[in-house]
Design an enzyme around this catalytic site. Structure first.
Site, PDB file in Angstrom:
ATOM      1  N   LYS A 139       0.830  -1.207   0.000  1.00 21.46           N
ATOM      2  CA  LYS A 139       0.000   0.000   0.000  1.00 21.46           C
ATOM      3  C   LYS A 139       0.866   1.260   0.000  1.00 21.46           C
ATOM      4  O   LYS A 139       0.629   2.189  -0.781  1.00 21.46           O
ATOM      5  CB  LYS A 139      -0.933   0.024   1.221  1.00 21.46           C
ATOM      6  CG  LYS A 139      -1.897   1.210   1.214  1.00 21.46           C
ATOM      7  CD  LYS A 139      -2.777   1.212   2.451  1.00 21.46           C
ATOM      8  CE  LYS A 139      -2.025   1.661   3.673  1.00 21.46           C
ATOM      9  NZ  LYS A 139      -2.886   1.856   4.861  1.00 21.46           N
ATOM     10  N   ASP A 157      -6.774   1.307   0.994  1.00 19.09           N
ATOM     11  CA  ASP A 157      -6.818   1.372   2.454  1.00 19.09           C
ATOM     12  C   ASP A 157      -8.238   0.994   2.895  1.00 19.09           C
ATOM     13  O   ASP A 157      -9.049   0.535   2.101  1.00 19.09           O
ATOM     14  CB  ASP A 157      -6.424   2.763   2.952  1.00 19.09           C
ATOM     15  CG  ASP A 157      -7.455   3.824   2.601  1.00 19.09           C
ATOM     16  OD1 ASP A 157      -8.369   3.542   1.792  1.00 19.09           O
ATOM     17  OD2 ASP A 157      -7.362   4.943   3.131  1.00 19.09           O
TER      18      ASP A 157
END
Length: 237
Positions: A139, A157
């Site tokens: 991420k 997220d």
């Protein structure tokens, strides 16, 4: 003998798919772009390295909290050389208000040293090199590649995971499944900014506990069955 009139066939209802169609996805991102033509991350940074540090610190923390810490840290140390010189104990006081600051301090200092040793102090542009840095996962790498270097990546997220599943944009049971789904269905012309549009929509409109469906411009497209009550905005009609 009177002839019986034929009964009119009941109109057939087309079952709405749980996933958005290509036309609906196009409309979705056109609306998000109209509201916010140039979306930006809410993390404050001026260089790719500052962004890398800020994103690393943001895990399980708010952007507001990270910005408060980096406003004190970056004027003192905003390069790998300066962070490495601070050391773990020197860095901790600047980020002590952020969750998991002990682990994050160790990772940020180790990351600075690895950048100096392996990348001449520069933030690498490719995923493998980024993910090899201490404290950097997929991420974080996606955020840096997209925001600092303009790559069409998708960092998923909790906000984006929620929006993708609720709306029917790219349902998936795992973060990676949602990421792959988003990359597949988002039109290329919207992909660079899609991460920011979706995260901001999840943060301020499609909130976890009580989504603000009455003021959502995607309300008519969205497949979420538990929409909150209220009059829809005209933009979503």
């Amino acid at each position: 003998m009177p002839v019986a009139k034929a009964k009119k066939a009941a109109p057939t209802r087309t079952r709405r798919s749980s996933r958005l169609s290509a036309a609906e996805i196009e409309s979705m991102f056109a609306r998000l772009k109209a509201l916010n033509p140039s979306p930006k991350t809410e993390l404050e940074y001026t260089t790719p390295y500052e962004l890398l540090v800020a994103v690393t610190l943001s895990a399980q923390a708010t952007d507001v909290g990270v910005n408060k810490a980096t406003r004190k840290l970056f004027p003192v140390a905003n390069t790998p050389q300066a962070i490495a010189a601070l050391g773990v104990e020197g860095l901790k006081p600047y980020i002590a208000t952020i969750g998991l600051f002990n682990t994050k301090a160790a990772n940020v200092v180790a990351m600075a040293r690895q950048l100096l040793e392996q990348h001449a102090g520069e933030v690498p542009r490719d995923r493998a090199a980024l993910e090899a840095l201490p404290g950097v996962g997929r991420k974080t790498a996606n955020v840096v590649m997209n925001t600092a270097f303009g790559e069409p990546t998708m960092a998923v997220d909790t906000h984006i995971f929620r929006v993708a599943n609720r709306t029917g944009l790219a349902p998936g049971k795992t973060v990676r499944a949602v990421e792959d789904g988003l990359l597949k269905v988002i039109p290329p012309q919207y992909l660079h900014d899609a991460h920011h549009w979706l995260i901001l929509h999840g943060r301020y409109v499609c909130k976890a506990r009580k989504p603000d469906c009455p003021h959502c411009v995607l309300r008519d497209l969205c497949r979420f069955k538990e929409k909150t009550a209220g009059e829809p905005d005209r933009l979503s009609e």
